[in-house]
Design a protein around this motif. Structure first.
Motif, PDB file in Angstrom:
ATOM      1  N   HIS A   1      15.404  75.840 -47.978  1.00 31.11           N
ATOM      2  CA  HIS A   1      15.951  74.622 -47.362  1.00 31.11           C
ATOM      3  C   HIS A   1      16.581  75.291 -46.122  1.00 31.11           C
ATOM      4  O   HIS A   1      17.964  75.362 -45.735  1.00 31.11           O
ATOM      5  CB  HIS A   1      16.937  73.746 -48.062  1.00 31.11           C
ATOM      6  CG  HIS A   1      16.307  73.252 -49.163  1.00 31.11           C
ATOM      7  ND1 HIS A   1      15.652  72.200 -49.163  1.00 31.11           N
ATOM      8  CD2 HIS A   1      16.598  73.393 -50.661  1.00 31.11           C
ATOM      9  CE1 HIS A   1      15.071  72.053 -50.649  1.00 31.11           C
ATOM     10  NE2 HIS A   1      15.761  72.731 -51.333  1.00 31.11           N
ATOM     11  N   LEU A   2      15.655  75.383 -44.918  1.00 29.62           N
ATOM     12  CA  LEU A   2      16.189  75.888 -43.712  1.00 29.62           C
ATOM     13  C   LEU A   2      15.900  75.225 -42.414  1.00 29.62           C
ATOM     14  O   LEU A   2      14.985  74.158 -42.631  1.00 29.62           O
ATOM     15  CB  LEU A   2      15.477  77.300 -43.617  1.00 29.62           C
ATOM     16  CG  LEU A   2      15.935  78.402 -44.400  1.00 29.62           C
ATOM     17  CD1 LEU A   2      15.079  79.721 -44.332  1.00 29.62           C
ATOM     18  CD2 LEU A   2      17.385  78.958 -44.378  1.00 29.62           C
ATOM     19  N   SER A   3      16.481  75.280 -41.480  1.00 31.35           N
ATOM     20  CA  SER A   3      15.896  74.608 -40.152  1.00 31.35           C
ATOM     21  C   SER A   3      14.481  74.950 -39.890  1.00 31.35           C
ATOM     22  O   SER A   3      14.135  76.354 -40.190  1.00 31.35           O
ATOM     23  CB  SER A   3      17.049  75.035 -38.969  1.00 31.35           C
ATOM     24  OG  SER A   3      16.106  75.245 -37.863  1.00 31.35           O
TER      25      SER A   3
ATOM     26  N   ALA B   1       8.247  70.090 -40.076  1.00 33.06           N
ATOM     27  CA  ALA B   1       9.013  69.690 -38.899  1.00 33.06           C
ATOM     28  C   ALA B   1       8.782  68.203 -38.620  1.00 33.06           C
ATOM     29  O   ALA B   1       9.786  67.742 -37.922  1.00 33.06           O
ATOM     30  CB  ALA B   1       8.369  70.479 -37.799  1.00 33.06           C
TER      31      ALA B   1
ATOM     32  N   MET C   1      11.635  66.214 -39.833  1.00 29.71           N
ATOM     33  CA  MET C   1      12.870  66.397 -39.172  1.00 29.71           C
ATOM     34  C   MET C   1      12.849  66.329 -37.641  1.00 29.71           C
ATOM     35  O   MET C   1      12.776  67.205 -36.814  1.00 29.71           O
ATOM     36  CB  MET C   1      13.436  68.054 -39.561  1.00 29.71           C
ATOM     37  CG  MET C   1      13.369  68.130 -40.967  1.00 29.71           C
ATOM     38  SD  MET C   1      13.794  69.874 -41.442  1.00 29.71           S
ATOM     39  CE  MET C   1      15.494  70.035 -41.051  1.00 29.71           C
TER      40      MET C   1
ATOM     41  N   VAL D   1      13.420  68.506 -33.121  1.00 30.93           N
ATOM     42  CA  VAL D   1      13.059  69.746 -32.907  1.00 30.93           C
ATOM     43  C   VAL D   1      12.162  69.910 -32.089  1.00 30.93           C
ATOM     44  O   VAL D   1      10.885  69.319 -32.078  1.00 30.93           O
ATOM     45  CB  VAL D   1      12.727  70.522 -34.540  1.00 30.93           C
ATOM     46  CG1 VAL D   1      12.280  71.886 -34.074  1.00 30.93           C
ATOM     47  CG2 VAL D   1      13.833  70.444 -35.481  1.00 30.93           C
TER      48      VAL D   1
ATOM     49  N   MET E   1      17.095  80.149 -30.079  1.00 27.19           N
ATOM     50  CA  MET E   1      17.951  79.437 -30.585  1.00 27.19           C
ATOM     51  C   MET E   1      19.130  78.937 -29.764  1.00 27.19           C
ATOM     52  O   MET E   1      19.588  77.921 -29.865  1.00 27.19           O
ATOM     53  CB  MET E   1      18.850  80.302 -31.920  1.00 27.19           C
ATOM     54  CG  MET E   1      17.688  80.549 -33.123  1.00 27.19           C
ATOM     55  SD  MET E   1      17.243  79.016 -33.840  1.00 27.19           S
ATOM     56  CE  MET E   1      18.639  78.420 -34.512  1.00 27.19           C
TER      57      MET E   1
ATOM     58  N   SER F   1      17.526  75.978 -28.132  1.00 22.07           N
ATOM     59  CA  SER F   1      17.431  74.915 -28.845  1.00 22.07           C
ATOM     60  C   SER F   1      18.816  73.986 -28.768  1.00 22.07           C
ATOM     61  O   SER F   1      18.756  72.819 -29.090  1.00 22.07           O
ATOM     62  CB  SER F   1      17.341  75.429 -30.490  1.00 22.07           C
ATOM     63  OG  SER F   1      18.342  75.855 -30.821  1.00 22.07           O
TER      64      SER F   1
END
Length: 452
Positions: A346-348, A382, A385, A388, A446, A449
């Protein structure tokens, strides 16, 4: 498939892959086994303990060797001949002197990084190494600068472009999978690529070059750096000759973006802009620009092009053996096992893309396989979610596909042989450089982002 210690099928596969890779490194570094033989032993061992059918082990290994050498062997042969003619004519010496004069001796490694980024946009990393390493040899000898310092700067520039910037195949495929905008991807990739290459290339290369001393120069370096008293060819014709394959490949890339696939003009340009044909055209042109125009006759040119192939033979065998080892890892299911583990984390999506691509790269050795596999896994996740950036997903995947290149990657062996390094030295230079490059790129992704 044989499981151990009560581990699952996938966990056992990963353990076997780790054992095979460590064993391979020990065979080469400690037992001093010929790397070509050690790679075959390691591949067969991996296939056996992974439970692959005996016939499949042989078939997969042969396919792996063939798939790598079908392209690399021809590119290495043509590129080495081009480099030899450039050296014999004095063209490499001319470019070296000009670069030193323009950038200064202290900054030639920065110059090589910039040259690599520019030349690397339309070419595969292996082609870029073959084309540009003769310049590295000549500049290192001419300035007294460490070969490692300049060489690492060069390959950092080539590697970051190879994995991050379209129109390279894996990056283009990832753009399609994530439904990213190609223009935005290229713009953001340049923002990520240049500082990452600077950290991993000139900065790390300067640091590590003080800690690793090369005892002798390779046969390749000797043949590319022979100096004679002569009138050097002009800088313009020399640069045009060595850049001709890059120009042809770049032209093909531009035409592909503008014209439909069925267009006859595009098909012709794609043909002459393919790496092998582009290099062949450049080599044939160099027979004039570096040969007849420099008063060499046919017998001398034949001797040059014959003599330069000897040192390449061992490199070709090593790269082929590495391709076979890579194929065994893929065929045994190691890549799929890693993908399965990572998918349940369960990660970005950005972190997930980086981690999956990095693990697959470390396991199977191919940046292209790592990037395309990871993109295929992460894209459906993705979609669930929102928020992103698909362009940043492409770059996060590309960053992961760079890290941890080692003995199962053909690039590892090309750099090892060109720079005349031992396996431990190649791990300290190339492998660490690639890993710094990947993590630096991911760090910048990152940061971006936060704002995108």
């Amino acid at each position: 498939m044989y499981s151990v210690f009560g581990l699952s099928h996938d966990a056992s596969l990963l353990l076997y892959a780790l054992i095979s890779i460590i064993g391979l490194i020990l065979l080469i570094a400690k037992v001093k086994m010929n790397p070509f033989v050690a790679l075959i032993v390691g591949a067969v061992f991996m296939g056996l303990i992974a439970g692959m059918p005996l016939k499949s082990i042989v078939t997969a290994y042969q396919e792996g060797v063939a798939s790598v050498l079908g392209f690399i062997a021809i590119v290495l042969g043509l590129g080495t001949m081009l480099g030899k003619l450039m050296a014999e004519s004095g063209g490499a010496e001319q470019i070296a002197k000009t670069m030193v004069r323009v950038f200064g001796e202290k900054n030639v490694h920065w110059a090589m990084m910039v040259v690599a980024v520019i030349c690397g946009i339309p070419v595969f990393i292996q082609v870029g190494i073959v084309l540009l390493f003769p310049l590295v040899f000549v500049i290192a000898k001419h300035t007294g600068t460490s070969l490692i310092k300049i060489g690492i700067s060069l390959v950092a520039g080539l590697a970051v472009v190879h994995s991050l910037i379209p129109p390279h195949p894996a990056a283009m495929l990832a753009v399609g999978i994530f439904n990213a905008n190609i223009g935005k991807t290229i713009f953001l990739a340049l923002i990520v690529a240049l500082p990452s290459a600077a950290i991993a290339g000139p900065i790390y290369g300067s640091w590590i070059s003080k800690r690793i001393k090369l005892e002798t120069s390779s046969e390749l370096m000797e043949q590319f750096t022979e100096t004679k008293e002569r009138e050097l060819p002009g800088f313009g014709i020399t640069l045009f000759t060595i850049m001709l394959p890059v120009i042809l490949m770049l032209l093909a890339t531009i035409v592909d973006l503008i014209l439909p696939e069925a267009n006859v003009f595009r098909q012709v340009i794609d043909f002459i802009g393919s790496p092998i044909i582009a290099l062949l055209i450049a080599l044939l042109f160099s027979l004039y620009s570096f040969g007849y125009a420099r008063n060499f006759d046919s017998k001398q040119l034949l001797k040059f092009t014959n003599d330069c192939l000897g040192p390449v033979a061992s490199i070709i065998l090593l790269i082929g053996a590495g391709g076979g080892f890579n194929k065994i890892l893929t065929a045994s299911g190691v890549g799929d096992a890693i993908a399965g583990f990572a998918q349940h984390a369960h990660l970005s999506p950005l972190v997930l893309a980086f981690v999956i691509a990095g693990l697959i790269r470390a396991a199977v050795g191919s940046a292209t396989v790592a990037m395309t596999t990871a993109a295929g896994i992460v894209a459906p996740i993705a979609v669930t979610m929102p928020g992103v950036s698909p362009e940043l997903l492409v770059l996060a995947t590309g960053a992961g596909s760079i890290i941890l290149s080692h003995v199962n990657d053909s690039g590892f062996w090309i750099v090892k042989e060109y720079m005349n390094l031992s396996v431990p030295q190649t791990l300290k230079t190339w492998t660490v450089m690639e890993t710094i490059l990947g993590f630096s790129a991911f760090g910048i992704v990152m940061i971006l982002s936060i704002f995108i």
